[in-house]
Design a protein around this motif. Sequence first.
Motif, mmCIF file in Angstrom:
data_model
loop_
_atom_site.group_PDB
_atom_site.id
_atom_site.type_symbol
_atom_site.label_atom_id
_atom_site.label_comp_id
_atom_site.label_asym_id
_atom_site.label_seq_id
_atom_site.Cartn_x
_atom_site.Cartn_y
_atom_site.Cartn_z
ATOM 1 N N THR A 43 10.803 2.251 8.381
ATOM 2 C CA THR A 43 9.896 1.645 9.367
ATOM 3 C C THR A 43 8.968 0.637 8.704
ATOM 4 O O THR A 43 7.800 0.532 9.075
ATOM 5 N N THR A 44 9.452 -0.103 7.724
ATOM 6 C CA THR A 44 8.619 -1.048 6.993
ATOM 7 C C THR A 44 8.090 -2.127 7.924
ATOM 8 O O THR A 44 8.866 -2.873 8.528
ATOM 9 N N THR A 64 10.980 5.824 5.298
ATOM 10 C CA THR A 64 11.330 6.246 6.655
ATOM 11 C C THR A 64 11.928 5.110 7.490
ATOM 12 O O THR A 64 12.010 5.222 8.715
ATOM 13 N N SER A 103 0.835 -1.192 0.000
ATOM 14 C CA SER A 103 0.000 0.000 0.000
ATOM 15 C C SER A 103 0.875 1.250 0.000
ATOM 16 O O SER A 103 2.101 1.182 0.139
ATOM 17 N N PHE A 104 0.216 2.406 -0.120
ATOM 18 C CA PHE A 104 0.952 3.662 -0.049
ATOM 19 C C PHE A 104 1.624 3.809 1.315
ATOM 20 O O PHE A 104 2.739 4.310 1.426
ATOM 21 N N GLU A 105 0.933 3.347 2.365
ATOM 22 C CA GLU A 105 1.518 3.415 3.713
ATOM 23 C C GLU A 105 2.783 2.571 3.800
ATOM 24 O O GLU A 105 3.753 2.960 4.453
ATOM 25 N N HIS A 106 2.769 1.392 3.131
ATOM 26 C CA HIS A 106 3.968 0.550 3.119
ATOM 27 C C HIS A 106 5.119 1.273 2.425
ATOM 28 O O HIS A 106 6.269 1.236 2.892
ATOM 29 N N LEU A 154 5.518 4.478 2.049
ATOM 30 C CA LEU A 154 5.961 5.581 2.900
ATOM 31 C C LEU A 154 6.835 5.062 4.036
ATOM 32 O O LEU A 154 7.837 5.690 4.409
ATOM 33 N N ALA A 155 6.470 3.902 4.571
ATOM 34 C CA ALA A 155 7.269 3.297 5.640
ATOM 35 C C ALA A 155 8.658 2.923 5.138
ATOM 36 O O ALA A 155 9.644 3.016 5.877
#
Length: 391
Positions: free
Chosen positions: A131-132, A129, A120-123, A125-126
């Motif tokens: 923080t995957t 940063t 996902s987009f959150e993945h 983004l992680a």
Amino acid sequence: MRSSDSDRVYLARVDHLRAAAAVLVVLYHGCQLLGARIEGRALTDAAQRQHSTNPAATLVLEGHTAVALFMVLSGFIFTVGAHGRPIRYGRFVTNRLLRVYPLYLVIAVLGLATQVALPSFEHLLAVLTFTTPGQPYGGVFWTLSVELQFYLLFPLLNRLLGERGPGALLRLLGAIALLRLLVWLSSPAPEPHTSALYLGLAGRIDQFLLGMLAAWCYLRHRERLRAGWLPPAALALALGALWGFHQLRGFMSDSPLKLVWSTLEGAVWAVFVAVYVAGARDRGGAVSRAAARLGEVSYSVYLTHFMVLTVLCEDARLVGALPSLPPVWAAFALSALVALPVTVGLSFLTYHAVELPFLRLRRPYLGSSPTGAGNATPPAARGEPGAVVRS
């Protein structure tokens, strides 16, 4: 000694330390992951973590200390390189991103590919940063986040050191230690945890600062630090401190002593780094050259070894290949004889295929010295084109 010889010795000795830290990380994680797999236990079970009273075994079982060595080296190398010269902040940060991000992104994206669902987009983004979530190869990603935070602060800290002297950094160390204690005391938990401090910049900034202080001493007192007895004595001091930490249950402990361990650990490695790099002339033998080549690819070793260990842990035949040995010795043997050679071989490939093309895009980030103070620094330490491809 000619300048070119001095440059070669400096680079070789720094790379020796990188190589040692990289090997230690592989052996540490190998013993922990493979040992847990052989014993059929969960790695998070602190009560069953491997323990020893043998100082030599302690070095491997608490091999996470290699992270402290890497962080001390970061502070040391950049301070030596920037001695007496202004830092162009934008170029410095860009160079650090070119150093850290390419291989990291390759490993992190490949880790995402092991998941059944599309990222996902959150993945994504992680990933950016460090923080995957659920990253199978991400056991060391947290250290990259800490390193990048230090990179953002280094030009300011270096200016502080240059204009105010080492006392400014020593006062900063004292203030951080006091603030860290207040954070711990203000925790609402009955038994406050120290891991969050130990795994973040708040607990690791000491080690970067101590590396910078070690560089300050090295630049001014190299001749005094060249006594042949100093490196063995400094190494014995580091091993002794690590042994004492291990007897208190080490990394898995939540003892209040961990509030000062980061500082103590950084201090003993800072002493060792300064005296080793300043030590007796390097003769450039086969062992020295091999160690330097390994140090050159140490970042690849650091990021790829989890991929290798993950594969080995899934191979039931390999895990059960040494049934006559105690689990800890079997894990060590597999780590040293299988995981380490495979990781090193893979790392030479990833270094030349992924890292080096981006390293060649870097540009000099140091301005000219207004006073000529930088002339006392070996050119290879100054971050000039091609000089410190390894930093």
